[in-house]
Design an enzyme around this catalytic site. Structure first.
Site, PDB file in Angstrom:
ATOM      1  N   PHE A 162      10.775 -36.480 -26.857  1.00  0.00           N
ATOM      2  CA  PHE A 162       9.519 -36.729 -27.560  1.00  0.00           C
ATOM      3  C   PHE A 162       9.814 -36.688 -29.059  1.00  0.00           C
ATOM      4  CE2 PHE A 162       4.897 -36.771 -26.782  1.00  0.00           C
ATOM      5  CZ  PHE A 162       4.869 -37.118 -25.450  1.00  0.00           C
ATOM      6  N   GLN A 214      -3.986 -36.246 -38.169  1.00  0.00           N
ATOM      7  CA  GLN A 214      -2.865 -37.065 -37.704  1.00  0.00           C
ATOM      8  C   GLN A 214      -3.295 -38.436 -37.174  1.00  0.00           C
ATOM      9  OE1 GLN A 214      -0.528 -35.978 -33.903  1.00  0.00           O
ATOM     10  NE2 GLN A 214       0.895 -35.675 -35.593  1.00  0.00           N
ATOM     11  N   HIS A 259      -1.824 -41.200 -34.815  1.00  0.00           N
ATOM     12  CA  HIS A 259      -0.749 -41.421 -33.841  1.00  0.00           C
ATOM     13  C   HIS A 259      -0.310 -42.873 -33.993  1.00  0.00           C
ATOM     14  CE1 HIS A 259       1.348 -41.854 -30.067  1.00  0.00           C
ATOM     15  NE2 HIS A 259       1.163 -40.580 -29.778  1.00  0.00           N
ATOM     16  N   LEU A 306      -4.831 -44.328 -26.484  1.00  0.00           N
ATOM     17  CA  LEU A 306      -3.473 -43.883 -26.766  1.00  0.00           C
ATOM     18  C   LEU A 306      -2.435 -44.421 -25.792  1.00  0.00           C
ATOM     19  CD1 LEU A 306      -2.277 -41.838 -28.840  1.00  0.00           C
ATOM     20  CD2 LEU A 306      -1.951 -40.350 -26.880  1.00  0.00           C
ATOM     21  N   GLU A 361       3.578 -41.088 -26.660  1.00  0.00           N
ATOM     22  CA  GLU A 361       4.906 -41.090 -27.261  1.00  0.00           C
ATOM     23  C   GLU A 361       5.977 -41.002 -26.168  1.00  0.00           C
ATOM     24  OE1 GLU A 361       4.699 -38.783 -30.919  1.00  0.00           O
ATOM     25  OE2 GLU A 361       6.426 -37.712 -30.140  1.00  0.00           O
ATOM     26  N   ARG A 364       5.350 -38.215 -36.071  1.00  0.00           N
ATOM     27  CA  ARG A 364       4.290 -39.234 -36.045  1.00  0.00           C
ATOM     28  C   ARG A 364       3.864 -39.729 -37.425  1.00  0.00           C
ATOM     29  NH1 ARG A 364       0.722 -36.461 -31.211  1.00  0.00           N
ATOM     30  NH2 ARG A 364       2.209 -37.056 -29.605  1.00  0.00           N
ATOM     31  N   HIS A 394      -6.023 -39.364 -34.355  1.00  0.00           N
ATOM     32  CA  HIS A 394      -5.637 -38.669 -33.133  1.00  0.00           C
ATOM     33  C   HIS A 394      -5.912 -37.172 -33.127  1.00  0.00           C
ATOM     34  CE1 HIS A 394      -3.482 -38.120 -29.432  1.00  0.00           C
ATOM     35  NE2 HIS A 394      -2.573 -37.347 -29.983  1.00  0.00           N
ATOM     36  N   ARG A 428       1.514 -32.424 -36.695  1.00  0.00           N
ATOM     37  CA  ARG A 428       1.865 -31.812 -35.405  1.00  0.00           C
ATOM     38  C   ARG A 428       2.895 -32.655 -34.663  1.00  0.00           C
ATOM     39  NH1 ARG A 428       0.333 -32.659 -30.139  1.00  0.00           N
ATOM     40  NH2 ARG A 428      -1.487 -33.979 -30.530  1.00  0.00           N
TER      41      ARG A 428
HETATM   42  C1  LIG Z   1      -5.416 -39.518 -25.361  1.00  0.00           C
HETATM   43  C2  LIG Z   1      -4.784 -38.229 -25.778  1.00  0.00           C
HETATM   44  C3  LIG Z   1      -3.519 -37.889 -25.319  1.00  0.00           C
HETATM   45  C4  LIG Z   1      -2.929 -36.687 -25.700  1.00  0.00           C
HETATM   46  N1  LIG Z   1      -1.678 -36.373 -25.218  1.00  0.00           N
HETATM   47  C5  LIG Z   1      -1.132 -35.179 -25.537  1.00  0.00           C
HETATM   48  C6  LIG Z   1       0.121 -34.764 -24.993  1.00  0.00           C
HETATM   49  O1  LIG Z   1       0.736 -35.452 -24.180  1.00  0.00           O
HETATM   50  N2  LIG Z   1       0.638 -33.576 -25.365  1.00  0.00           N
HETATM   51  C7  LIG Z   1      -0.010 -32.750 -26.240  1.00  0.00           C
HETATM   52  O2  LIG Z   1       0.495 -31.680 -26.538  1.00  0.00           O
HETATM   53  N3  LIG Z   1      -1.209 -33.107 -26.759  1.00  0.00           N
HETATM   54  C8  LIG Z   1      -1.790 -34.285 -26.425  1.00  0.00           C
HETATM   55  N4  LIG Z   1      -3.011 -34.628 -26.950  1.00  0.00           N
HETATM   56  C9  LIG Z   1      -3.751 -33.647 -27.755  1.00  0.00           C
HETATM   57  C10 LIG Z   1      -4.399 -32.615 -26.845  1.00  0.00           C
HETATM   58  O3  LIG Z   1      -4.697 -33.186 -25.606  1.00  0.00           O
HETATM   59  C11 LIG Z   1      -5.685 -32.044 -27.433  1.00  0.00           C
HETATM   60  O4  LIG Z   1      -5.465 -31.617 -28.738  1.00  0.00           O
HETATM   61  C12 LIG Z   1      -6.142 -30.860 -26.590  1.00  0.00           C
HETATM   62  O5  LIG Z   1      -6.248 -31.227 -25.238  1.00  0.00           O
HETATM   63  C13 LIG Z   1      -7.451 -30.242 -27.051  1.00  0.00           C
HETATM   64  O6  LIG Z   1      -7.793 -29.237 -26.124  1.00  0.00           O
HETATM   65  P1  LIG Z   1      -8.938 -28.211 -26.427  1.00  0.00           P
HETATM   66  O7  LIG Z   1      -8.955 -27.226 -25.305  1.00  0.00           O
HETATM   67  O8  LIG Z   1      -8.812 -27.684 -27.796  1.00  0.00           O
HETATM   68  O9  LIG Z   1     -10.275 -29.097 -26.390  1.00  0.00           O
HETATM   69  P2  LIG Z   1     -10.768 -30.266 -25.403  1.00  0.00           P
HETATM   70  O10 LIG Z   1      -9.920 -30.439 -24.225  1.00  0.00           O
HETATM   71  O11 LIG Z   1     -11.064 -31.429 -26.258  1.00  0.00           O
HETATM   72  O12 LIG Z   1     -12.138 -29.656 -24.875  1.00  0.00           O
HETATM   73  C14 LIG Z   1     -13.248 -29.420 -25.717  1.00  0.00           C
HETATM   74  C15 LIG Z   1     -14.279 -28.695 -24.918  1.00  0.00           C
HETATM   75  O13 LIG Z   1     -15.323 -28.261 -25.769  1.00  0.00           O
HETATM   76  C16 LIG Z   1     -16.570 -28.570 -25.199  1.00  0.00           C
HETATM   77  N5  LIG Z   1     -17.524 -28.703 -26.301  1.00  0.00           N
HETATM   78  C17 LIG Z   1     -17.358 -29.326 -27.487  1.00  0.00           C
HETATM   79  N6  LIG Z   1     -18.460 -29.171 -28.243  1.00  0.00           N
HETATM   80  C18 LIG Z   1     -19.328 -28.428 -27.522  1.00  0.00           C
HETATM   81  C19 LIG Z   1     -20.639 -27.944 -27.761  1.00  0.00           C
HETATM   82  N7  LIG Z   1     -21.272 -28.176 -28.901  1.00  0.00           N
HETATM   83  N8  LIG Z   1     -21.230 -27.241 -26.782  1.00  0.00           N
HETATM   84  C20 LIG Z   1     -20.611 -27.004 -25.596  1.00  0.00           C
HETATM   85  N9  LIG Z   1     -19.370 -27.437 -25.322  1.00  0.00           N
HETATM   86  C21 LIG Z   1     -18.743 -28.129 -26.286  1.00  0.00           C
HETATM   87  C22 LIG Z   1     -16.343 -29.825 -24.400  1.00  0.00           C
HETATM   88  O14 LIG Z   1     -17.300 -29.957 -23.377  1.00  0.00           O
HETATM   89  C23 LIG Z   1     -14.943 -29.558 -23.843  1.00  0.00           C
HETATM   90  O15 LIG Z   1     -15.036 -28.789 -22.659  1.00  0.00           O
HETATM   91  C24 LIG Z   1      -3.617 -35.827 -26.574  1.00  0.00           C
HETATM   92  C25 LIG Z   1      -4.883 -36.157 -27.031  1.00  0.00           C
HETATM   93  C26 LIG Z   1      -5.457 -37.356 -26.659  1.00  0.00           C
HETATM   94  C27 LIG Z   1      -6.816 -37.700 -27.235  1.00  0.00           C
END
Ligand SMILES: Cc1cc2nc3c(=O)[nH]c(=O)nc-3n(C[C@H](O)[C@H](O)[C@H](O)COP(=O)(O)OP(=O)(O)OC[C@H]3O[C@@H](n4cnc5c(N)ncnc54)[C@H](O)[C@@H]3O)c2cc1C
Length: 595
Positions: free
Chosen positions: A119, A239, A241, A251, A254, A287, A368, A410
């Site tokens: 990666f 960031q 991507h 997306l 990578e 990135r 991203h 990142r």
């Molecule tokens: C397409 C894509 C691919 C990715 N691939 C990778 C990868 O391969 N490897 C890697 O390390 N990272 C990757 N990332 C980044 C990574 O996935 C995210 O940064 C990470 O999953 C975020 O997780 P989180 O738990 O912080 O929030 P999220 O998984 O975004 O969850 C947010 C939560 O908050 C809740 N929420 C938000 N606002 C409120 C509110 N006001 N009231 C109640 N609930 C609320 C939502 O319902 C949800 O449950 C990727 C991101 C994307 C977009």
């Protein structure tokens, strides 16, 4: 005011992505926990994460957590706090094994160990060559993490409030007492009274037009924090991507380049190999470096057909030719691509009508990931200022938090690690905090202020439509606070955003009903996005240097003497105030980044 239902728990966790669920799992071992999520938990954006989770397991070649730490610090352009990076990279190893033991179906090497791939930015520190560090379950790693953690939470009796939209934090001086939420199905307000609150609400990529982020990524947690006197850290670093599907932003992981894919410009050149970009690590540079290279190629007229995109080529014909040229024994074929990148192959066939096994994919940088966010220490405790004063009982974790392990940029795979490592630490800390602390009383009418603001929004009959405002915000952010910025472009964005903020006072919500009023809730989310867009522009304008994802045409150099420091943006009335704190250094002294 209408009567509001009140629920009482030791700890309330807002967000059911990887960070919220991992924290819930650990907090629930010592406290009564509720998880509130505006989405059904397994629809959280973590489920969209594709490529992998980084951990120096060394399953196929030599690797060490210290190498992972060095790569993370270098990738961050030296802005990450090195004590936090050590925690991230060391604990990555046993958290990944913990996920495996929970039943996460990782891909395997023939010897049965977890399969790892290359990666961007992850290297063998002795040779500078890419190392296989990304543990993965095909290209659905996040999906598997989310499902696994959700099952564990159910088993551990975590209480879920699905489709509850949190709209306020109840803070009294330097204590927190819970949150206010709207039940989406009924439109009713609820108070969740608790000793501790965790925001794990994910990112805010919806500030931009072309983004990889889900519709729900509207920065609710950080915006509520700002309104309740909690500053946001390092918001200038967002960031892009390098490989989003052209025009759509969806997306392309990578992992495609990790499996051998290459970026090709309109002249058929593998441009990342040019001396001005990354002659050693080429397509697997970090990135920020790759996104800038694509932008520069496009600006020089070397996009495909002179347009603003390039090609990402994973066709066996091209990839095997480069493997051969580099003296590698590796070869790929259709079956390999279908096994290792099934979702990507599916997306490109569905959205582009392109079969990645026979044709290259058109890609452009896509908004991203927010490196900044709600400032915390290494146990997820939220800090209020540059002296690291903790707000007891308040926590943040995951993308919404800034620990800071990602600094100015990142590395791929490091967000999933961040979720589980710091989610776990935060859950552990919350459980002990709840055991040591008494429940403080709720202030009277704790929900009145936010209820009044919703009522006011519903009363407006004449003014601007939310979708018009959203479009205008995304247009100015994409044009002016993007891969490259200047004082001129950012000032323009700030002027536009100030006007949009004024317009937002007269935004018209057409649906006046209570049940499933997505018009109302999306308008409220737009208010959050507008605020975060402004904080991003304000913080970026105040940093006259280029570092990581913050690349300024008018200040092209990194300035460690004055700017090796984190920014804190506080909201004061209608304006913003910035202050700064030094970066925590460690083993690695800042050096120019060469890839
Ligand atoms: C397409 C894509 C691919 C990715 N691939 C990778 C990868 O391969 N490897 C890697 O390390 N990272 C990757 N990332 C980044 C990574 O996935 C995210 O940064 C990470 O999953 C975020 O997780 P989180 O738990 O912080 O929030 P999220 O998984 O975004 O969850 C947010 C939560 O908050 C809740 N929420 C938000 N606002 C409120 C509110 N006001 N009231 C109640 N609930 C609320 C939502 O319902 C949800 O449950 C990727 C991101 C994307 C977009």
């Amino acid at each position: 005011m209408a009567k509001v239902q009140t629920h009482t728990f030791d700890a309330v966790i807002v967000g059911a992505g990887g960070a919220g669920l991992m924290a819930a799992l650990y907090a629930s071992k010592g406290a009564n926990v509720a998880v509130l999520s505006k989405l059904y938990p397994t629809r959280s954006h973590t489920g969209a994460a594709q490529g992998g989770i980084g951990a120096a397991l060394g399953n196929s070649e030599e690797d060490h957590w210290e190498w992972h730490a060095y790569d993370t610090v270098k990738g961050s352009d030296y802005l990450a706090d090195q004590d936090a990076v050590d925690v991230l990279c060391k604990e990555a190893i046993d958290t990944v094994i913990e996920l495996e033991l929970m039943g996460l179906p990782f891909d395997r090497f023939p010897d049965g160990s977890i399969s790892q791939r290359r990666f961007g930015g992850h290297t063998n520190n002795d040779t500078g060559k890419p190392v296989t560090r990304a543990c993965h379950a095909a290209d659905r790693t996040g999906h598997m993490i989310l499902q696994t953690l959700y099952q564990q939470c159910i088993k551990n009796n975590v209480n879920f409030y699905d489709e509850f939209h949190v709209v306020d934090l109840i803070r009294v001086d330097d204590t927190v007492r819970g949150v206010v939420a709207i039940e989406i199905a009924t439109g009713e307000f609820h108070i969740f009274h608790s000793k501790a609150v965790l925001f794990a609400t994910g990112g805010w990529g919806r500030c931009w037009e072309v983004t990889s982020n889900a519709h729900s990524l509207t920065g609710d947690g950080p915006a509520i924090c700002l309104r309740r006197g909690i500053p946001l850290e390092d918001m200038e670093f967002f960031q892009f991507h390098p490989t989003g599907i052209y025009k759509l932003g969806i997306l392309i992981t990578e992992g495609v380049r990790g499996e051998g894919g290459v970026l090709i410009n309109g002249e058929g050149e593998r441009f990342m190999a040019k001396p001005e970009y990354a002659p050693n690590i080429k397509d697997l540079a970090s990135r920020d470096v790759v996104s800038r290279a694509i932008y520069l190629e496009v600006m020089a007229g070397r996009g495909i057909n002179g347009k603003n995109y390039v090609h990402l080529d994973i066709t066996p014909e091209t990839v095997n030719r480069y493997f051969e040229e580099e003296g590698s024994e590796r070869r790929i074929d259709r079956a390999y691509i279908e096994a290792k990148l099934p979702d990507i192959a599916d997306f490109t066939r569905t959205y582009l009508g392109v079969d990645p096994v026979t044709e290259p994919m058109p890609v452009q940088p896509t908004a991203h990931y927010g490196m900044g966010g709600i400032p915390t220490d290494i146990d997820g405790c939220v800090v209020l200022d540059s002296s690291n004063k903790v707000l007891p009982g308040m926590y943040a974790a995951g993308e919404t938090a800034c620990v800071s392990v990602h600094g100015a940029n990142r590395l791929g795979t490091n967000s999933l690690v961040d979720l589980v490592v710091f989610g776990r630490r935060t859950g552990v800390h919350m459980a002990s905090f709840c055991q040591e602390t008494a429940l403080l009383p709720l202030p009277e009418n704790a929900a009145d202020e936010v209820m009044a603001s919703f009522e006011a929004m519903l009363k407006t009959e004449k003014g601007i439509k939310p979708h018009e405002l959203r479009k205008a915000m995304q247009t100015t952010m994409t044009a002016n606070v993007s891969v490259f910025r200047t004082e001129e472009t950012m000032s323009k964005a700030m002027k536009d955003l100030a006007e949009l903020r004024a317009d937002f006072q007269n935004v018209v919500v057409e649906d006046k009903g209570k049940q499933f009023n997505s018009d109302l809730l999306e308008t409220w989310e737009l208010g959050c996005l507008l605020e975060l867009a402004e904080v991003t522009a304000v913080s970026a304008l105040a940093r006259p240097e280029s570092r990581g994802a913050h690349a300024r045409d008018d200040f092209p150099d990194r300035n460690d003497e004055e700017w090796l420091r984190h920014s804190f943006c506080h909201k004061e009335g209608d304006s913003y105030r910035l202050d700064y704190k030094p970066v925590t250094l460690g083993r690695y002294e800042p050096k120019p980044r060469v890839y």
